[in-house]
Scaffold this motif. Structure first.
Motif, PDB file in Angstrom:
ATOM      1  N   THR A  74       6.721   3.105  -1.545  1.00  0.00           N
ATOM      2  CA  THR A  74       5.889   2.289  -0.667  1.00  0.00           C
ATOM      3  C   THR A  74       5.049   3.210   0.216  1.00  0.00           C
ATOM      4  N   ARG A  75       4.129   2.633   0.975  1.00  0.00           N
ATOM      5  CA  ARG A  75       3.294   3.458   1.869  1.00  0.00           C
ATOM      6  C   ARG A  75       4.162   4.170   2.897  1.00  0.00           C
ATOM      7  N   ARG A  76       5.166   3.475   3.412  1.00  0.00           N
ATOM      8  CA  ARG A  76       6.049   4.107   4.394  1.00  0.00           C
ATOM      9  C   ARG A  76       6.836   5.245   3.755  1.00  0.00           C
ATOM     10  N   GLU A  77       7.265   5.039   2.511  1.00  0.00           N
ATOM     11  CA  GLU A  77       8.024   6.083   1.825  1.00  0.00           C
ATOM     12  C   GLU A  77       7.143   7.286   1.506  1.00  0.00           C
ATOM     13  N   TRP A  78       5.877   7.054   1.160  1.00  0.00           N
ATOM     14  CA  TRP A  78       4.965   8.181   0.951  1.00  0.00           C
ATOM     15  C   TRP A  78       4.801   8.993   2.236  1.00  0.00           C
ATOM     16  N   ALA A  79       4.719   8.297   3.373  1.00  0.00           N
ATOM     17  CA  ALA A  79       4.596   9.004   4.653  1.00  0.00           C
ATOM     18  C   ALA A  79       5.841   9.855   4.928  1.00  0.00           C
TER      19      ALA A  79
END
Length: 301
Positions: A74-79
């Motif tokens: 997810t976007r949070r996991e990519w961050a």
């Protein structure tokens, strides 16, 4: 003699000695990494060591990623992947490699042991963990140990406080990596997390590795030491550690990492004739005591 039938789909438990051997191999490889870095630190730039090591490690684990299959983050996991990859594998390698130009392998290994103290400290605001007396006391004792190590290094002709500070930054980056992985591993495969982290760390180190092409072209011993760091202490050691962690008690196994500074010091003494300053052993002992104190929990009221 009683024979226990194994049902289809069940996997037999491994021999009790196998996870112990896997854990021991991991500790030996991790300890050797400090010595190898110290051995090549003055001839190879910190960025070249880091970039080469992480690219080799990524190539080693790539088949495991392909076999396991890709889980879209997810976007949070990519961050979080970026934070852990840049911090733990990028900045960690740069500061540790640079720090070992100024401090010996055993001293560097002892300072890195302060990482769990930083993990415990950062877990308070990030995960809402309780700030109790044992944690505060452990932090004081642990960082007092680092101060003693710095004092011992400042009086040693081949060491410096700068080296201690650089390795301490590496320990802080280790803590960042542990905390980000704690969240990422709830959903993403561990081999995928380390693969992406290896690549992000390599990209972080790349601007500081101008000498890497010439090292590869020469094909000398420096190149093969970098390959060693990527294959054994990085790719293989993380795999054997994960295997040992799966089949043994996590708390007991984590305590064995305190053996790494002693093993690194022994290897450095036998191979490159290097022994840390005497005060370093006192500071290292204080740092370990501080870590143990942070892991204690107050009695329930």
């Amino acid at each position: 003699m009683t024979i226990t039938q194994q049902h289809p789909g069940e996997t037999a438990a491994p021999p009790t000695w196998l996870p112990m051997v896997a854990g021991g191999v991991t500790l030996l490889m991790w300890a050797s990494a400090f010595v190898v870095i110290r051995h090549v630190a003055h001839d190879v730039s910190p960025g070249a060591i880091g970039t080469g090591r992480l690219l080799v490690a990524a190539l080693v684990v790539l088949p495991l990623v392909l076999r396991r299959g890709w889980v879209p983050p997810t976007r949070r996991e990519w961050a979080l992947l970026a934070l852990g990859g840049v911090g733990w594998f990028g900045v960690y390698n740069l500061t540790l490699n640079a720090g070992e130009r100024h401090v010996d392998a055993g001293t560097a290994a002892m300072i890195i042991q302060i990482g769990p103290v930083i993990v415990a400290l950062l877990a308070v605001p990030l995960f809402g963990e309780r700030l109790h007396g044992w944690l505060l006391a452990g932090m004081v004792v642990g960082f007092a140990g680092v101060a003693v190590i710095a004092r011992g290094s400042s009086t040693d002709a081949d060491a410096s406080v700068l080296g201690v500070v650089l390795v301490l930054v590496a320990a802080a980056m280790y803590a960042v990596g542990v905390l980000t992985q704690k969240v990422l591993l709830r959903r993403l495969p561990s081999v995928q997390v380390v693969f992406v982290s290896f690549l992000m760390g390599a990209v972080t180190c790349l601007p500081f590795s101008g000498d890497l092409p010439s090292i590869v072209a020469d094909g000398g011993s420096e190149l093969w030491w970098i390959v060693y760091l990527g294959v054994l202490p990085t790719a293989v050691a993380f795999t054997t550690w994960a295997y040992a962690l799966t089949h043994t008690d996590a708390g007991a196994l984590s305590l064995t990492t305190f053996l790494v500074p002693g093993i690194a010091t022994l290897i450095a003494w036998l191979t490159i004739d290097e022994v840390p300053p005497s005060l370093t052993f006192v500071g290292g002992a204080l740092a370990i005591v501080g870590v143990l104190m942070t892991r204690r929990r107050p009695a329930a009221r």
